[in-house]
Every structure is written in structure tokens, then in C-alpha cells.
Design an enzyme around this catalytic site. Structure first.
Site, PDB file in Angstrom:
ATOM      1  CB  SER A 168     -19.206 -16.049  -7.672  1.00 51.61           C
ATOM      2  OG  SER A 168     -18.700 -15.170  -6.693  1.00 51.61           O
ATOM      3  CB  SER A 169     -20.706 -15.618  -2.411  1.00 47.95           C
ATOM      4  OG  SER A 169     -19.397 -15.077  -2.445  1.00 47.95           O
ATOM      5  CB  CYS A 170     -19.856 -11.526  -6.197  1.00 46.44           C
ATOM      6  SG  CYS A 170     -19.707 -12.133  -7.862  1.00 46.44           S
ATOM      7  CG  HIS A 195      -9.917 -13.831  -5.283  1.00 47.61           C
ATOM      8  ND1 HIS A 195      -9.727 -14.739  -6.297  1.00 47.61           N
ATOM      9  CD2 HIS A 195     -11.123 -13.257  -5.519  1.00 47.61           C
ATOM     10  CE1 HIS A 195     -10.784 -14.724  -7.104  1.00 47.61           C
ATOM     11  NE2 HIS A 195     -11.640 -13.828  -6.663  1.00 47.61           N
ATOM     12  CE1 TYR A 202     -16.344 -13.993 -12.222  1.00 47.20           C
ATOM     13  CE2 TYR A 202     -17.369 -13.475 -10.116  1.00 47.20           C
ATOM     14  CZ  TYR A 202     -16.657 -14.333 -10.923  1.00 47.20           C
ATOM     15  OH  TYR A 202     -16.245 -15.541 -10.413  1.00 47.20           O
ATOM     16  CE  LYS A 207     -18.752 -16.890 -12.708  1.00 50.45           C
ATOM     17  NZ  LYS A 207     -18.347 -18.206 -13.231  1.00 50.45           N
TER      18      LYS A 207
HETATM   19  N1  LIG Z   1     -11.508 -18.193  -6.912  1.00 49.74           N
HETATM   20  C1  LIG Z   1     -12.580 -17.896  -6.179  1.00 49.74           C
HETATM   21  O1  LIG Z   1     -12.466 -17.344  -5.069  1.00 49.74           O
HETATM   22  C2  LIG Z   1     -13.943 -18.242  -6.680  1.00 49.74           C
HETATM   23  C3  LIG Z   1     -14.157 -18.842  -7.916  1.00 49.74           C
HETATM   24  N2  LIG Z   1     -15.443 -19.128  -8.314  1.00 49.74           N
HETATM   25  C4  LIG Z   1     -15.723 -19.708  -9.633  1.00 49.74           C
HETATM   26  O2  LIG Z   1     -14.975 -20.879  -9.868  1.00 49.74           O
HETATM   27  C5  LIG Z   1     -14.658 -20.976 -11.269  1.00 49.74           C
HETATM   28  C6  LIG Z   1     -13.171 -21.178 -11.438  1.00 49.74           C
HETATM   29  O3  LIG Z   1     -12.475 -20.121 -10.826  1.00 49.74           O
HETATM   30  P1  LIG Z   1     -10.919 -20.221 -10.470  1.00 49.74           P
HETATM   31  O4  LIG Z   1     -10.464 -21.612 -10.603  1.00 49.74           O
HETATM   32  O5  LIG Z   1     -10.730 -19.490  -9.212  1.00 49.74           O
HETATM   33  O6  LIG Z   1     -10.275 -19.349 -11.634  1.00 49.74           O
HETATM   34  P2  LIG Z   1      -8.828 -19.482 -12.289  1.00 49.74           P
HETATM   35  O7  LIG Z   1      -8.527 -18.172 -12.891  1.00 49.74           O
HETATM   36  O8  LIG Z   1      -7.894 -20.085 -11.321  1.00 49.74           O
HETATM   37  O9  LIG Z   1      -9.060 -20.560 -13.456  1.00 49.74           O
HETATM   38  C7  LIG Z   1      -9.855 -20.269 -14.555  1.00 49.74           C
HETATM   39  C8  LIG Z   1      -9.546 -21.251 -15.643  1.00 49.74           C
HETATM   40  O10 LIG Z   1     -10.366 -20.921 -16.769  1.00 49.74           O
HETATM   41  C9  LIG Z   1      -9.590 -21.005 -17.924  1.00 49.74           C
HETATM   42  N3  LIG Z   1     -10.077 -20.106 -18.960  1.00 49.74           N
HETATM   43  C10 LIG Z   1     -10.355 -18.785 -18.844  1.00 49.74           C
HETATM   44  N4  LIG Z   1     -10.735 -18.287 -20.026  1.00 49.74           N
HETATM   45  C11 LIG Z   1     -10.696 -19.327 -20.911  1.00 49.74           C
HETATM   46  C12 LIG Z   1     -10.960 -19.444 -22.289  1.00 49.74           C
HETATM   47  N5  LIG Z   1     -11.362 -18.383 -23.014  1.00 49.74           N
HETATM   48  N6  LIG Z   1     -10.831 -20.647 -22.867  1.00 49.74           N
HETATM   49  C13 LIG Z   1     -10.403 -21.720 -22.154  1.00 49.74           C
HETATM   50  N7  LIG Z   1     -10.134 -21.679 -20.844  1.00 49.74           N
HETATM   51  C14 LIG Z   1     -10.281 -20.480 -20.230  1.00 49.74           C
HETATM   52  C15 LIG Z   1      -8.203 -20.567 -17.487  1.00 49.74           C
HETATM   53  O11 LIG Z   1      -7.279 -21.034 -18.425  1.00 49.74           O
HETATM   54  P3  LIG Z   1      -5.811 -20.393 -18.561  1.00 49.74           P
HETATM   55  O12 LIG Z   1      -5.041 -21.104 -17.491  1.00 49.74           O
HETATM   56  O13 LIG Z   1      -5.408 -20.748 -19.939  1.00 49.74           O
HETATM   57  O14 LIG Z   1      -5.969 -18.925 -18.322  1.00 49.74           O
HETATM   58  C16 LIG Z   1      -8.107 -21.239 -16.128  1.00 49.74           C
HETATM   59  O15 LIG Z   1      -7.662 -22.563 -16.242  1.00 49.74           O
HETATM   60  C17 LIG Z   1     -15.167 -19.696 -11.923  1.00 49.74           C
HETATM   61  O16 LIG Z   1     -16.413 -19.934 -12.510  1.00 49.74           O
HETATM   62  C18 LIG Z   1     -15.324 -18.757 -10.749  1.00 49.74           C
HETATM   63  O17 LIG Z   1     -16.328 -17.822 -10.985  1.00 49.74           O
HETATM   64  C19 LIG Z   1     -16.515 -18.851  -7.524  1.00 49.74           C
HETATM   65  C20 LIG Z   1     -16.364 -18.281  -6.300  1.00 49.74           C
HETATM   66  C21 LIG Z   1     -15.067 -17.917  -5.788  1.00 49.74           C
HETATM   67  C1  LIG Z   2     -14.665 -14.265  -4.922  1.00 46.29           C
HETATM   68  C2  LIG Z   2     -15.071 -12.832  -5.085  1.00 46.29           C
HETATM   69  O1  LIG Z   2     -13.904 -12.036  -5.175  1.00 46.29           O
HETATM   70  C3  LIG Z   2     -14.066 -10.642  -5.439  1.00 46.29           C
HETATM   71  O2  LIG Z   2     -14.728  -9.998  -4.406  1.00 46.29           O
HETATM   72  P1  LIG Z   2     -14.055  -9.709  -3.010  1.00 46.29           P
HETATM   73  O3  LIG Z   2     -14.460 -10.749  -2.054  1.00 46.29           O
HETATM   74  O4  LIG Z   2     -14.347  -8.323  -2.594  1.00 46.29           O
HETATM   75  O5  LIG Z   2     -12.512  -9.873  -3.400  1.00 46.29           O
HETATM   76  P2  LIG Z   2     -11.054  -9.805  -2.864  1.00 46.29           P
HETATM   77  O6  LIG Z   2     -10.650 -11.143  -2.390  1.00 46.29           O
HETATM   78  O7  LIG Z   2     -10.234  -9.213  -3.942  1.00 46.29           O
HETATM   79  O8  LIG Z   2     -11.092  -8.768  -1.644  1.00 46.29           O
HETATM   80  C4  LIG Z   2     -11.690  -9.018  -0.405  1.00 46.29           C
HETATM   81  C5  LIG Z   2     -11.428  -7.886   0.562  1.00 46.29           C
HETATM   82  O9  LIG Z   2     -10.038  -7.897   0.896  1.00 46.29           O
HETATM   83  C6  LIG Z   2      -9.505  -6.581   0.801  1.00 46.29           C
HETATM   84  N1  LIG Z   2      -8.044  -6.656   0.577  1.00 46.29           N
HETATM   85  C7  LIG Z   2      -7.093  -6.271   1.475  1.00 46.29           C
HETATM   86  N2  LIG Z   2      -5.880  -6.396   0.968  1.00 46.29           N
HETATM   87  C8  LIG Z   2      -6.061  -6.951  -0.289  1.00 46.29           C
HETATM   88  C9  LIG Z   2      -5.137  -7.320  -1.286  1.00 46.29           C
HETATM   89  O10 LIG Z   2      -3.918  -7.204  -1.159  1.00 46.29           O
HETATM   90  N3  LIG Z   2      -5.665  -7.858  -2.428  1.00 46.29           N
HETATM   91  C10 LIG Z   2      -7.014  -8.009  -2.614  1.00 46.29           C
HETATM   92  N4  LIG Z   2      -7.473  -8.564  -3.756  1.00 46.29           N
HETATM   93  N5  LIG Z   2      -7.921  -7.630  -1.660  1.00 46.29           N
HETATM   94  C11 LIG Z   2      -7.428  -7.105  -0.517  1.00 46.29           C
HETATM   95  C12 LIG Z   2     -10.301  -5.967  -0.327  1.00 46.29           C
HETATM   96  O11 LIG Z   2     -10.213  -4.555  -0.322  1.00 46.29           O
HETATM   97  C13 LIG Z   2     -11.699  -6.493   0.003  1.00 46.29           C
HETATM   98  O12 LIG Z   2     -12.284  -5.704   1.017  1.00 46.29           O
HETATM   99  C14 LIG Z   2     -14.799 -10.432  -6.697  1.00 46.29           C
HETATM  100  O13 LIG Z   2     -14.003 -10.846  -7.719  1.00 46.29           O
HETATM  101  C15 LIG Z   2     -16.106 -11.190  -6.728  1.00 46.29           C
HETATM  102  O14 LIG Z   2     -16.591 -11.171  -8.020  1.00 46.29           O
HETATM  103  C16 LIG Z   2     -15.988 -12.596  -6.235  1.00 46.29           C
HETATM  104  O15 LIG Z   2     -16.676 -13.496  -6.683  1.00 46.29           O
END
Ligand SMILES: NC(=O)C1=CN([C@@H]2O[C@H](COP(=O)(O)OP(=O)(O)OC[C@H]3O[C@@H](n4cnc5c(N)ncnc54)[C@H](OP(=O)(O)O)[C@@H]3O)[C@@H](O)[C@H]2O)C=CC1
Ligand SMILES: C[C@H]1O[C@H](OP(=O)(O)OP(=O)(O)OC[C@H]2O[C@@H](n3cnc4c(=O)[nH]c(N)nc43)[C@H](O)[C@@H]2O)[C@@H](O)[C@@H](O)C1=O
Length: 314
Positions: free
Chosen positions: A108-110, A180, A137, A141
Site C-alpha cells: 500500500s502507499s502508506c 475508506h 499496518y 506490509k
Molecule cells: N482498499 C484500498 O484502498 C487499498 C488496498 N490495498 C491492498 O489490497 C489488498 C486487498 O484489499 P481490499 O480488497 O481493499 O480489502 P477488502 O477488505 O475488501 O478484502 C479483503 C479480503 O481479505 C479476506 N480476508 C481477510 N482476513 C482473512 C483471513 N484471516 N482469512 C481469509 N481471508 C481473509 C476478506 O475475507 P472476508 O470477506 O471473509 O472478510 C476479504 O475478502 C490488501 O492487501 C490491501 O492492503 C492497497 C492499497 C489500497
Molecule cells: C489506503 C490507505 O487508507 C488509509 O489511509 P488514508 O488514506 O488516510 O484513509 P482514508 O481513506 O480513511 O482517509 C483519507 C482522508 O479522508 C478524510 N475523510 C473525510 N471524511 C472521511 C470519512 O467519512 N471517512 C474516512 N475514512 N475518511 C474521511 C480522512 O480524515 C483522511 O484525511 C489507511 O488505511 C492506510 O493504511 C491505507 O493504506
């Protein structure tokens, strides 16, 4: 990758995993192993071992993780650190030992320093302090990246690590506390419009900037790199452009047709001030994002309207 490869998409019900499945199916890959948490809890080393021994996948996309927005990361540090370490250690090690020929790990970009120069180049990893709300987190990663690099160096295991920017799209988590920002805003504006609320609350100051990539673009990039890239170096996956959260809120307000006012809750954290990825390495590898942000949000809002009654439990 070959059409007959047995491909395990870990996390296939999630935002990213489901998009990777759609992409692979569209390209004709038919041997997909779609075992969810009900079949194998990836935190459980013995269960993962038994699964890989039985199924012996050729290719693994590791899209299973404990994932959430800024509040969830900050509120559940133990789960974000431990569960991600467990999942990735178990899957990467079992994939290697059971003969997978490729593994794709998603970071992830974080992972980059909170105050990294912008746009963020891959070389900036481990050059400064992390953002405190998500360091748990991020450290998990970073350990996953290092495990992939170590297995490649020591054992010749073909694991690659890709770093997506903030993602959105169909199948996202729309929980108001733990999601998010983009899915949260879509749901907040939609429900405020329906109820006739005068105000919608945006967390933080609205000044942080974020880069948003549609998950179908992400899946396209991930499959492209799985087929064409082999190397120890991590690769950023982004669009190369970002937007302030306040502007994003105005955009979602316009798309949902909400007519009220946006107010700030500055008791909520801003997080990293800016995290725009440098996409030079990605473009050099032959990939560029295609879906414009407004089009992607409109499509995601359409998906939300169709699936409101059956959104994921988190
Ligand atoms: N969303 C984003 O903005 C970003 C995501 N990523 C990365 O992309 C990847 C996927 O993220 P995303 O799709 O958003 O996340 P989601 O939460 O949408 O999906 C995660 C999936 O992982 C499964 N999972 C979690 N824990 C377990 C476990 N113990 N055993 C089996 N399955 C498990 C969940 O299953 P279940 O449905 O059963 O909970 C779910 O299907 C991650 O590595 C994340 O870090 C990177 C950057 C940004
Ligand atoms: C993908 C990335 O996602 C996370 O980092 P983040 O980018 O900071 O995440 P975010 O999407 O939750 O917020 C972005 C910005 O938006 C603002 N904000 C406003 N209003 C709402 C609101 O209603 N909800 C949320 N969640 N944020 C809000 C919030 O305060 C912040 O300034 C980490 O999980 C990190 O680990 C990671 O990998």
C-alpha cells in the site's frame, strides 16, 4: 502465466480480489481457486498448509488482508499488525514450499514515510518516520515486502510486490466508521439526500490530498505485471494525479445530487498530508491508468444504488 495455471486469488470476495477474479476470467483463465475464509482462515498456519498441500496452486494473488480506513487503522492496531503478518507469512511461505511459480503480494502507499517528497518514488521506502494512524499496518506490509525479497534472494522464489494507491470501486466496504473516504462519502451524501439532512460531516480539515485508482484499473495493472514483471524491486500502482479531500467531497456531492452543506469534524485525524505515487516505473513496464475519477465514482455510485440492501458486513 498460462491459461491452464491453477490460480489462487486469496481474498476473492474483497474489493481487490473480486476485481482480479473478473480480470482473470475476462482473459480466459479458468482454473481459479476461490477458497474464502470459510474454507481456509489464512491466519491459521496449519489450515494454510493443508490448503496448499491439497491444491498446489501455480500462481497466487495475495489480496487477503485486514484492511480499513484511517479510523479502523488507528482503532485496531493489534489486529492490523498481527493479522496481516500472519496472513502474509503463512501464504508466502506455503506458496514457496508447495511449488508456486509466481506470487503477487499487495502492499500500500502508506508504507512510505509520512512526509516523503512528492511524487513518491519506490526508493523512498524506509527513509523516514511513518504516519502514526497506520504505522501498524504499514509495518506489517513492509515486512511482507521484505519477506518476498528475502525468499527471492535466498530461495529464488518468484514473488513480486506491488504498491497500490488508495482504491475504490464495486464491492468496496461502505461501513461509515471503518471504510475508506470514498465509499464513506458516497454513502453519507446519498443517505443525507434521502433523509433531507442539511449537513454532511467530512472528517478532518479536508486539506489532505489523496490519489484514487479505480479497482478495475488496479486489477488490469496487477494481472499485467503478474504476466510480465519479475524482480525484487517494488512497483507503485497509481494514476499520477491527486485531489484534496474537500474537492473530492464536492465531487461526490455533485454526483449524488445532494444539495446541503459540507461541515468539517476536526476531531477526526487528517492522516498523511499527501501521498501521490510516482508512476514512472509502472509506465516503464507498459501500464497506465485509464478510468477518469469522475467516471469511476459515477459507476461506483451506480453499483452502490444497486447493492445497498446487500452491502458487505464488516
Ligand atoms: N482498499 C484500498 O484502498 C487499498 C488496498 N490495498 C491492498 O489490497 C489488498 C486487498 O484489499 P481490499 O480488497 O481493499 O480489502 P477488502 O477488505 O475488501 O478484502 C479483503 C479480503 O481479505 C479476506 N480476508 C481477510 N482476513 C482473512 C483471513 N484471516 N482469512 C481469509 N481471508 C481473509 C476478506 O475475507 P472476508 O470477506 O471473509 O472478510 C476479504 O475478502 C490488501 O492487501 C490491501 O492492503 C492497497 C492499497 C489500497
Ligand atoms: C489506503 C490507505 O487508507 C488509509 O489511509 P488514508 O488514506 O488516510 O484513509 P482514508 O481513506 O480513511 O482517509 C483519507 C482522508 O479522508 C478524510 N475523510 C473525510 N471524511 C472521511 C470519512 O467519512 N471517512 C474516512 N475514512 N475518511 C474521511 C480522512 O480524515 C483522511 O484525511 C489507511 O488505511 C492506510 O493504511 C491505507 O493504506
Amino acid at each position: 502465466m498460462h491459461a491452464q495455471d491453477r490460480i489462487f486469488v486469496a481474498g476473492h470476495r474483497g474489493l481487490v480480489g473480486s476485481a482480479i477474479v473478473r480480470r482473470l476470467q475476462a482473459e480466459g483463465f479458468s482454473q481459479l481457486l476461490l477458497a474464502g475464509r470459510d474454507r481456509v482462515d489464512l491466519r491459521d498456519r496449519d489450515a494454510v498448509e493443508a490448503f496448499f498441500a491439497a491444491e498446489k496452486p501455480d500462481v497466487v494473488f495475495l489480496a487477503a488482508a485486514k484492511v480499513g480506513g484511517i479510523h479502523a487503522n488507528n482503532a485496531y492496531p493489534a489486529e492490523f499488525l498481527l493479522e496481516n503478518l500472519q496472513i502474509q507469512d503463512n501464504v508466502i511461505d506455503a506458496a514457496y514450499r508447495h511449488g508456486a511459480k509466481k506470487l503477487v503480494f499487495l502492499g500500500s502507499s502508506c508504507i512510505y514515510p509520512k512526509l516523503a517528497p512528492q511524487p513518491i518514488r519506490e526508493e523512498y521506502l524506509l527513509t523516514g518516520a511513518l504516519e502514526p494512524t497506520n504505522e501498524w499496518y504499514a509495518i506489517a506490509k513492509i515486512a511482507g515486502i521484505k519477506l518476498c525479497q528475502a525468499y527471492r534472494r535466498q530461495y529464488g522464489f518468484n514473488a513480486i510486490s506491488l504498491m497500490p494507491t488508495n482504491l475504490y470501486g464495486p464491492g468496496d466496504n461502505f461501513d461509515l466508521q471503518n471504510s475508506h473516504v470514498l465509499p464513506a462519502l458516497i454513502r453519507k451524501f446519498h443517505e443525507a439526500k434521502q433523509r433531507g439532512d442539511a449537513e454532511v460531516v467530512m472528517w478532518g480539515t479536508g486539506t489532505p490530498r489523496r490519489e484514487f485508482l479505480h479497482v478495475d484499473d488496479l486489477a488490469d495493472a496487477v494481472v499485467h505485471l503478474a504476466k510480465t514483471y519479475e524482480g525484487e524491486d517494488i512497483v507503485n500502482i497509481g494514476v499520477g494525479d491527486d485531489i484534496a479531500i474537500r474537492e473530492l467531497a464536492e465531487l461526490v456531492k455533485d454526483i449524488t445530487g445532494y444539495a446541503g452543506t459540507i461541515v468539517n469534524d476536526t476531531s477526526k485525524p487528517d492522516g498523511t498530508p499527501r501521498k501521490l505515487l510516482d508512476v514512472g516505473r509502472l509506465e516503464g513496464l507498459g501500464w497506465k491508468a485509464k478510468i477518469p475519477l469522475r467516471d469511476g465514482i459515477e459507476a461506483t455510485y451506480g453499483w452502490f444504488l444497486e447493492h445497498q440492501s446487500s452491502l458487505r458486513e464488516v
